[in-house]
Motif scaffolding. Structure first.
Motif, PDB file in Angstrom:
ATOM      1  N   CYS A 137       0.882  -1.167   0.000  1.00 34.14           N
ATOM      2  CA  CYS A 137       0.000   0.000   0.000  1.00 34.14           C
ATOM      3  C   CYS A 137       0.921   1.218   0.000  1.00 34.14           C
ATOM      4  CB  CYS A 137      -0.873   0.021   1.248  1.00 34.14           C
ATOM      5  SG  CYS A 137      -2.110  -1.274   1.308  1.00 34.14           S
ATOM      6  N   VAL A 138       0.800   2.062  -1.007  1.00 30.34           N
ATOM      7  CA  VAL A 138       1.641   3.247  -1.113  1.00 30.34           C
ATOM      8  C   VAL A 138       0.856   4.433  -0.575  1.00 30.34           C
ATOM      9  CG1 VAL A 138       2.875   4.791  -2.683  1.00 30.34           C
ATOM     10  CG2 VAL A 138       2.909   2.298  -3.074  1.00 30.34           C
ATOM     11  N   ILE A 139       1.412   5.028   0.458  1.00 30.23           N
ATOM     12  CA  ILE A 139       0.819   6.209   1.085  1.00 30.23           C
ATOM     13  C   ILE A 139       1.730   7.387   0.762  1.00 30.23           C
ATOM     14  CG2 ILE A 139       0.179   7.304   3.270  1.00 30.23           C
ATOM     15  CD1 ILE A 139      -0.133   4.349   4.353  1.00 30.23           C
ATOM     16  N   VAL A 140       1.172   8.390   0.124  1.00 27.28           N
ATOM     17  CA  VAL A 140       1.943   9.559  -0.280  1.00 27.28           C
ATOM     18  C   VAL A 140       1.871  10.605   0.827  1.00 27.28           C
ATOM     19  CG1 VAL A 140       2.185  11.366  -2.034  1.00 27.28           C
ATOM     20  CG2 VAL A 140       1.470   9.055  -2.702  1.00 27.28           C
ATOM     21  N   THR A 141       3.021  11.194   1.154  1.00 27.59           N
ATOM     22  CA  THR A 141       3.052  12.241   2.167  1.00 27.59           C
ATOM     23  C   THR A 141       3.341  13.577   1.491  1.00 27.59           C
ATOM     24  OG1 THR A 141       5.412  11.971   2.658  1.00 27.59           O
ATOM     25  CG2 THR A 141       3.865  10.604   3.901  1.00 27.59           C
ATOM     26  N   SER A 142       2.705  14.644   1.997  1.00 24.25           N
ATOM     27  CA  SER A 142       2.897  15.954   1.380  1.00 24.25           C
ATOM     28  C   SER A 142       2.470  17.077   2.315  1.00 24.25           C
ATOM     29  CB  SER A 142       2.081  16.037   0.086  1.00 24.25           C
ATOM     30  OG  SER A 142       2.199  17.315  -0.503  1.00 24.25           O
ATOM     31  N   ARG A 143       3.196  18.171   2.225  1.00 27.51           N
ATOM     32  CA  ARG A 143       2.797  19.386   2.950  1.00 27.51           C
ATOM     33  C   ARG A 143       1.656  20.094   2.217  1.00 27.51           C
ATOM     34  NH1 ARG A 143       5.807  20.284   7.099  1.00 27.51           N
ATOM     35  NH2 ARG A 143       7.931  19.519   7.190  1.00 27.51           N
ATOM     36  N   MET A 144       1.457  19.757   0.963  1.00 27.47           N
ATOM     37  CA  MET A 144       0.450  20.416   0.134  1.00 27.47           C
ATOM     38  C   MET A 144      -0.801  19.546  -0.029  1.00 27.47           C
ATOM     39  SD  MET A 144       2.217  23.105  -0.480  1.00 27.47           S
ATOM     40  CE  MET A 144       1.457  23.961  -1.820  1.00 27.47           C
ATOM     41  N   ALA A 145      -1.085  18.704   0.939  1.00 27.97           N
ATOM     42  CA  ALA A 145      -2.213  17.778   0.832  1.00 27.97           C
ATOM     43  C   ALA A 145      -3.528  18.543   0.708  1.00 27.97           C
ATOM     44  CB  ALA A 145      -2.247  16.867   2.055  1.00 27.97           C
ATOM     45  N   GLU A 150       0.652  14.211  12.091  1.00 30.04           N
ATOM     46  CA  GLU A 150      -0.084  14.173  13.351  1.00 30.04           C
ATOM     47  C   GLU A 150      -0.177  12.719  13.748  1.00 30.04           C
ATOM     48  OE1 GLU A 150      -3.862  16.145  13.373  1.00 30.04           O
ATOM     49  OE2 GLU A 150      -3.063  17.878  12.304  1.00 30.04           O
ATOM     50  N   LYS A 151       0.231  12.435  14.965  1.00 27.45           N
ATOM     51  CA  LYS A 151       0.317  11.055  15.449  1.00 27.45           C
ATOM     52  C   LYS A 151      -0.961  10.264  15.182  1.00 27.45           C
ATOM     53  CE  LYS A 151       1.228   8.540  19.710  1.00 27.45           C
ATOM     54  NZ  LYS A 151       1.633   8.667  21.108  1.00 27.45           N
ATOM     55  N   SER A 152      -2.111  10.836  15.475  1.00 31.28           N
ATOM     56  CA  SER A 152      -3.371  10.107  15.305  1.00 31.28           C
ATOM     57  C   SER A 152      -3.641   9.781  13.839  1.00 31.28           C
ATOM     58  CB  SER A 152      -4.542  10.888  15.905  1.00 31.28           C
ATOM     59  OG  SER A 152      -4.692  12.135  15.250  1.00 31.28           O
ATOM     60  N   ASN A 153      -3.299  10.706  12.929  1.00 34.25           N
ATOM     61  CA  ASN A 153      -3.482  10.437  11.497  1.00 34.25           C
ATOM     62  C   ASN A 153      -2.537   9.354  11.006  1.00 34.25           C
ATOM     63  OD1 ASN A 153      -5.555  12.261  11.146  1.00 34.25           O
ATOM     64  ND2 ASN A 153      -4.203  13.906  10.482  1.00 34.25           N
ATOM     65  N   VAL A 154      -1.285   9.406  11.445  1.00 32.44           N
ATOM     66  CA  VAL A 154      -0.310   8.388  11.058  1.00 32.44           C
ATOM     67  C   VAL A 154      -0.806   7.011  11.488  1.00 32.44           C
ATOM     68  CG1 VAL A 154       2.032   7.513  11.451  1.00 32.44           C
ATOM     69  CG2 VAL A 154       1.662   9.974  11.089  1.00 32.44           C
ATOM     70  N   ILE A 155      -1.208   6.900  12.734  1.00 35.63           N
ATOM     71  CA  ILE A 155      -1.660   5.611  13.268  1.00 35.63           C
ATOM     72  C   ILE A 155      -2.899   5.118  12.534  1.00 35.63           C
ATOM     73  CG2 ILE A 155      -2.642   4.517  15.324  1.00 35.63           C
ATOM     74  CD1 ILE A 155      -0.680   6.342  16.932  1.00 35.63           C
ATOM     75  N   ARG A 156      -3.861   5.999  12.326  1.00 33.49           N
ATOM     76  CA  ARG A 156      -5.110   5.611  11.655  1.00 33.49           C
ATOM     77  C   ARG A 156      -4.846   5.110  10.230  1.00 33.49           C
ATOM     78  NH1 ARG A 156      -7.776   8.274   8.116  1.00 33.49           N
ATOM     79  NH2 ARG A 156      -6.802  10.265   8.592  1.00 33.49           N
TER      80      ARG A 156
END
Length: 159
Positions: free
Chosen positions: A94-102, A124-130
């Motif tokens: 599963c590819v999860i893209v990270t971005s400051r411009m989300a 944010e910890k809760s978003n990462v975990i979820r």
């Protein structure tokens, strides 16, 4: 009702992070350490940090990796290349893209191209975990695999 203990062997699930940002890697490692995040009993997440696309692809050829985090800000096309390179694997990550411009437009583009999700930075910890829990459940149920820590028996070729 909980799963029988033998259904899920104890172990470590590798999350591959493709980013040139040492800060991103440090934040993710801290999140994994500080949280009680387990994907199932006796299983923890371990971060494998790759600063380059080439090193990330080398890892994906050697090892089954269920989740890849890919920084779009520094390496805008790396996530597409990972999707392309892993599409023929028996159990692509599963590819999860990270971005400051989300934003919604970017999220729709990524999903339409085959990425699993978009994770906004700063993390944010809760978003990462979820998102990681959701990706793990999706990957495991799609490929019916409980062991994501093993070496691949044959080198992955990908196109």
């Amino acid at each position: 009702m909980s799963e029988p203990p033998d259904r899920h062997p104890p172990g470590t699930i590798t999350v591959l992070s493709v980013s040139t940002s040492e800060s991103d890697h440090a934040t993710l490692e801290q999140t994994f350490r500080d949280s009680s995040l387990t994907l199932y009993p006796n299983c923890r997440l371990a971060l494998h940090a790759s600063r380059t696309l080439a090193s990330a692809l080398a890892v994906l050829r050697r090892k089954r990796v269920p989740i890849v985090l890919c920084d779009r800000d520094e390496q805008p096309d790396a996530w597409r290349e990972i999707l392309q390179a892993t599409k023929d694997l028996g159990a692509p990550p599963c590819v999860i893209v990270t971005s400051r411009m989300a934003d919604d437009r970017q999220w729709a583009e990524l999903l339409n191209a085959g990425a699993f999700d978009l994770l906004a930075k700063p993390f944010e910890k809760s978003n990462v975990i979820r998102i990681l829990q959701s990706a793990w459940v999706h990957w495991q149920s799609r490929y019916h695999l409980t062991d994501a820590s093993g070496e691949l028996s044959e080198p992955a070729t990908g196109s």
